[in-house]
Design an enzyme around this catalytic site. Sequence first.
Site, short mmCIF file in Angstrom:
data_model
loop_
_atom_site.label_atom_id
_atom_site.label_comp_id
_atom_site.label_asym_id
_atom_site.label_seq_id
_atom_site.Cartn_x
_atom_site.Cartn_y
_atom_site.Cartn_z
N ILE A 143 -4.21 13.27 4.08
CA ILE A 143 -5.64 13.34 3.78
C ILE A 143 -6.45 12.27 4.52
CG2 ILE A 143 -5.71 11.86 1.71
CD1 ILE A 143 -7.43 14.16 0.43
N ASN A 157 -6.09 4.79 -9.56
CA ASN A 157 -5.76 4.46 -10.95
C ASN A 157 -6.96 3.73 -11.52
OD1 ASN A 157 -5.38 1.54 -10.46
ND2 ASN A 157 -3.62 2.24 -9.27
N ASP A 174 -3.41 6.73 -2.77
CA ASP A 174 -4.34 5.61 -2.97
C ASP A 174 -4.08 4.51 -1.92
OD1 ASP A 174 -6.23 4.02 -4.19
OD2 ASP A 174 -5.05 3.58 -5.98
N THR A 177 0.01 14.63 -9.41
CA THR A 177 1.35 15.23 -9.31
C THR A 177 2.37 14.34 -8.59
OG1 THR A 177 0.88 16.42 -7.25
CG2 THR A 177 0.36 17.56 -9.31
N GLY A 178 1.99 13.09 -8.30
CA GLY A 178 2.93 12.14 -7.71
C GLY A 178 3.43 11.19 -8.79
#
Length: 200
Positions: A22, A35, A45, A133-134
Site C-alpha cells: 500500500i 493502533n 503501520d 486481519t494481521g
Amino acid sequence: MPSTLRYRIGAEATLELVMGDITHESTDAIVNAANSSLLGGGGVDGAIHRAAGPGLLAECKKIREQRGPLPQGKAVTTAGGHLKARYVIHTVGPIWQGGHVNEPQILESCYCNCLEEAERSACASVSFPSVSTGAFGYPVIPAAQIALRTVVDILHRPKSVRLVRFVLFDQNSFTAYARAAEKLGRDFPHYQIALDSTSS
Ligand code: ADP
C-alpha cells in the site's frame, strides 16, 4: 487468478482488488491500520511510517497530545509526507476476541469513518489495507465480507470518492477478498457489481 480485479459499482464508481504494497499507492489517500497509540507499530503501520518519513509520526504525536488515544472504529487524517498519496487516514480496527464483543460493528465503523474522512478532504480515490486481519487476528474471510459490503454500500451514494482499492499483501487475503466480492454480487444484485474485462 489475475492480480488486479476491477469491478464497476453502479454507473459511476470503481472497486479494485490488487496484490501489493500500500505504500506504493498513488490514490489521493491511503488508510493505515494503526493502533490506538497512533505512535506507529508493526505490519502495515510500520511500513507506512517508514515510507512517509518522520513528519508522519510528528503529526500523529500532535493529534495524540490534543485528543488522546484514537478509539477503535474511529479515523483521523494526516498528511502523506513522502508518500505519493496526499493523505494518510489512520483507523484502529478491532482486536479479534472470538466475535462477541462487537468486532463486526467496529470493523464496519472503521471503513465508514475512513470514507467520511476521505470525503472531508475531497478525495476521489482511497486505498485500504485489510484492516485487523494481521496482528489483530480478525479472520480474513468474514473481515473481507464486512469490508466490501460497507465500502460498496457507500460507493452507491453520491460522493466524491469514486475509486476504492483494496491492496492485499498476500495471496490468501487477495483470494478471500475476490471470493467476498463474488458473494456480495450474488447475494445483493441491487449493488450492480460487474467484473470489468480489463482486470489484469
Ligand atoms: P492489524 O493490526 O489491523 O491486524 P496489520 O498491519 O498487522 O494490521 O495487518 C493488516 C493487513 O495488512 C495484513 O493482511 C498484513 O499482511 C497487511 N500488510 C502488511 N504490510 C502491508 C503493506 N505494506 N501493504 C499492504 N498490506 C500490508
